[in-house]
Write a protein that holds these residues in place. Structure first.
Motif, PDB file in Angstrom:
ATOM      1  N   MET A 191       0.841  -1.192   0.000  1.00 47.28           N
ATOM      2  CA  MET A 191       0.000   0.000   0.000  1.00 47.28           C
ATOM      3  C   MET A 191       0.875   1.240   0.000  1.00 47.28           C
ATOM      4  O   MET A 191       1.789   1.355   0.811  1.00 47.28           O
ATOM      5  N   ALA A 192       0.596   2.154  -0.897  1.00 46.85           N
ATOM      6  CA  ALA A 192       1.355   3.392  -0.918  1.00 46.85           C
ATOM      7  C   ALA A 192       1.092   4.170   0.356  1.00 46.85           C
ATOM      8  O   ALA A 192      -0.017   4.177   0.884  1.00 46.85           O
ATOM      9  N   ASP A 193       2.120   4.832   0.868  1.00 49.75           N
ATOM     10  CA  ASP A 193       1.985   5.582   2.112  1.00 49.75           C
ATOM     11  C   ASP A 193       1.087   6.788   1.884  1.00 49.75           C
ATOM     12  O   ASP A 193       1.365   7.644   1.055  1.00 49.75           O
ATOM     13  N   GLY A 194      -0.014   6.861   2.622  1.00 45.88           N
ATOM     14  CA  GLY A 194      -0.931   7.989   2.515  1.00 45.88           C
ATOM     15  C   GLY A 194      -0.973   8.796   3.779  1.00 45.88           C
ATOM     16  O   GLY A 194      -1.970   9.458   4.060  1.00 45.88           O
ATOM     17  N   GLY A 195       0.120   8.741   4.605  1.00 47.50           N
ATOM     18  CA  GLY A 195       0.137   9.493   5.841  1.00 47.50           C
ATOM     19  C   GLY A 195      -0.827   8.923   6.858  1.00 47.50           C
ATOM     20  O   GLY A 195      -1.146   7.731   6.850  1.00 47.50           O
ATOM     21  N   ARG A 196      -1.275   9.785   7.777  1.00 45.78           N
ATOM     22  CA  ARG A 196      -2.125   9.341   8.882  1.00 45.78           C
ATOM     23  C   ARG A 196      -3.402   8.673   8.379  1.00 45.78           C
ATOM     24  O   ARG A 196      -3.983   7.837   9.067  1.00 45.78           O
ATOM     25  N   TYR A 197      -3.861   9.029   7.210  1.00 45.73           N
ATOM     26  CA  TYR A 197      -5.146   8.535   6.713  1.00 45.73           C
ATOM     27  C   TYR A 197      -4.983   7.445   5.653  1.00 45.73           C
ATOM     28  O   TYR A 197      -5.886   7.221   4.851  1.00 45.73           O
ATOM     29  N   ARG A 198      -3.855   6.755   5.670  1.00 49.31           N
ATOM     30  CA  ARG A 198      -3.616   5.725   4.656  1.00 49.31           C
ATOM     31  C   ARG A 198      -4.658   4.619   4.729  1.00 49.31           C
ATOM     32  O   ARG A 198      -5.128   4.124   3.702  1.00 49.31           O
ATOM     33  N   TRP A 199      -5.013   4.193   5.947  1.00 49.63           N
ATOM     34  CA  TRP A 199      -6.013   3.139   6.071  1.00 49.63           C
ATOM     35  C   TRP A 199      -7.393   3.630   5.661  1.00 49.63           C
ATOM     36  O   TRP A 199      -8.181   2.873   5.074  1.00 49.63           O
ATOM     37  N   LEU A 200      -7.686   4.891   5.944  1.00 48.51           N
ATOM     38  CA  LEU A 200      -8.971   5.444   5.515  1.00 48.51           C
ATOM     39  C   LEU A 200      -9.076   5.471   3.996  1.00 48.51           C
ATOM     40  O   LEU A 200     -10.135   5.167   3.433  1.00 48.51           O
ATOM     41  N   ARG A 201      -7.976   5.819   3.318  1.00 43.97           N
ATOM     42  CA  ARG A 201      -7.993   5.800   1.848  1.00 43.97           C
ATOM     43  C   ARG A 201      -8.287   4.382   1.341  1.00 43.97           C
ATOM     44  O   ARG A 201      -9.016   4.187   0.371  1.00 43.97           O
ATOM     45  N   ARG A 202      -7.719   3.385   2.012  1.00 38.21           N
ATOM     46  CA  ARG A 202      -7.966   1.997   1.633  1.00 38.21           C
ATOM     47  C   ARG A 202      -9.440   1.648   1.851  1.00 38.21           C
ATOM     48  O   ARG A 202     -10.080   1.011   1.003  1.00 38.21           O
ATOM     49  N   ILE A 203      -9.988   2.051   2.985  1.00 41.75           N
ATOM     50  CA  ILE A 203     -11.386   1.761   3.303  1.00 41.75           C
ATOM     51  C   ILE A 203     -12.320   2.407   2.283  1.00 41.75           C
ATOM     52  O   ILE A 203     -13.308   1.796   1.843  1.00 41.75           O
ATOM     53  N   GLU A 204     -12.005   3.622   1.881  1.00 37.63           N
ATOM     54  CA  GLU A 204     -12.846   4.314   0.900  1.00 37.63           C
ATOM     55  C   GLU A 204     -12.882   3.582  -0.440  1.00 37.63           C
ATOM     56  O   GLU A 204     -13.874   3.669  -1.170  1.00 37.63           O
ATOM     57  N   ALA A 205     -11.815   2.848  -0.746  1.00 38.95           N
ATOM     58  CA  ALA A 205     -11.732   2.146  -2.031  1.00 38.95           C
ATOM     59  C   ALA A 205     -12.419   0.785  -2.004  1.00 38.95           C
ATOM     60  O   ALA A 205     -12.557   0.152  -3.061  1.00 38.95           O
ATOM     61  N   LEU A 206     -12.846   0.334  -0.825  1.00 41.60           N
ATOM     62  CA  LEU A 206     -13.464  -0.983  -0.692  1.00 41.60           C
ATOM     63  C   LEU A 206     -14.987  -0.870  -0.682  1.00 41.60           C
ATOM     64  O   LEU A 206     -15.546   0.190  -0.381  1.00 41.60           O
ATOM     65  N   ASP A 207     -15.633  -1.984  -0.966  1.00 46.93           N
ATOM     66  CA  ASP A 207     -17.095  -2.047  -0.981  1.00 46.93           C
ATOM     67  C   ASP A 207     -17.601  -2.499   0.391  1.00 46.93           C
ATOM     68  O   ASP A 207     -17.195  -3.568   0.871  1.00 46.93           O
ATOM     69  N   PRO A 208     -18.469  -1.733   1.050  1.00 49.75           N
ATOM     70  CA  PRO A 208     -18.881  -2.083   2.413  1.00 49.75           C
ATOM     71  C   PRO A 208     -19.714  -3.350   2.512  1.00 49.75           C
ATOM     72  O   PRO A 208     -19.874  -3.895   3.602  1.00 49.75           O
TER      73      PRO A 208
END
Length: 291
Positions: free
Chosen positions: A1-18
């Motif tokens: 996963m590319a480093d997205g700073g403090r919100y890197r995991w949030l960026r990943r979550i936004e890209a996933l289907d709930p």
């Protein structure tokens, strides 16, 4: 996963289907983003279920919270963590579900009580994180928690879990309105649980730790437990401390290792998960050879 700073995991979550990715989203939220908050919120969720007299009466009758409160706490936390870390349909997740179902099938538990307990695991962390999280949950995280526990509920044989997020939340509120009331068994189970929480601290701090938990309880829970309110100043200190913690956590780098099954503070299973299987947890299965 590319480093997205403090919100890197949030960026990943936004890209996933709930819906389709609900387990992955939930695993990230509980293991990487909010491990402390989920642990505290799920502790309060369990306390909340004790306000239903039919639930507290069963727990009181088993004697488990009086005799083995720490083990029952560790069993619950670790079995839930196994499913969240590995997935409910993974080999370890299926083992965890087998232990959970074995424990529940020993007793006559109503489907509505089971549905209610399941609902607290979805919505109590949402409400906690709205108050004390270093960020609020993304909509994908809220929906993923609902779909995750709905799938778990199906595998536990819980019937009639609503199909929609808001409908399950409505069920939770309506069930609390219909069932919450004081009962001596509520009070006994709550006292055993508060004693357990206090036991994690040095003896001089135990009364303060208990009061700190009471300071977080809303009035309807205190009434159902027959507990007096904590001093107002203590409630201010506790909530202020939790919000200060959230501000500090917001400044930290994203967590790189999941905290789910790395639980060094469990007192019952030293070194877990190394050398343990989920089937090693919980009370032993009944002896079918006994007559």
């Amino acid at each position: 996963m590319a480093d997205g700073g403090r919100y890197r995991w949030l960026r990943r979550i936004e890209a996933l289907d709930p819906v389709g990715d609900h387990h992955e989203i939930y695993r990230i939220s509980i293991g990487y983003e909010f491990p402390f908050d989920y642990q505290r919120a799920l502790e309060l969720a369990l306390l909340r279920t004790y306000c239903v007299p039919s639930i507290s009466a069963l727990l009181d009758a088993t004697g488990e919270f009086r005799l083995r409160a720490q083990q029952r706490y560790d069993d619950t936390a670790l079995l839930m963590a196994e499913m969240a870390e590995h997935g409910y349909d993974s080999p370890r997740g299926r083992q965890a579900l087998k232990v959970i179902n074995r424990a529940h099938h020993r007793y006559a538990i109503s489907n509505d009580d089971m549905r209610y307990v399941l609902s607290t695991f979805v919505y109590e962390p949402i409400e906690w994180l709205d108050r004390f999280g270093w960020r609020r949950l993304h909509e994908h995280e809220r929906l993923a928690a609902f779909h995750y526990y709905r799938a778990v509920g199906t595998r536990m044989g819980i019937r009639d879990v609503p199909n929609e997020f808001d409908a399950f939340w409505d069920f939770k509120r309506e069930y609390e309105h219909a069932t919450f009331r004081y009962a001596p068994t509520n009070q006994r189970i709550a006292e055993h649980t508060l004693d357990l929480f206090g036991s994690w601290y040095p003896r001089p701090l135990r009364r303060g730790a208990r009061l700190g938990v009471v300071a977080l309880l809303p009035a309807e829970l205190r009434t159902a437990f027959g507990l007096p309110a904590a001093p107002r100043w203590l409630s201010t200190v506790v909530t202020g401390g939790l919000r200060t913690r959230a501000g500090v956590v917001r400044l930290l780098p994203p967590r790189r290792t999941s905290r789910l099954t790395h639980a060094p503070r469990n007192r019952t299973y030293p070194g877990y998960p190394h050398g343990y299987r989920p089937t090693d947890l919980g009370a032993p299965p009944p002896d079918l050879n006994r007559h």
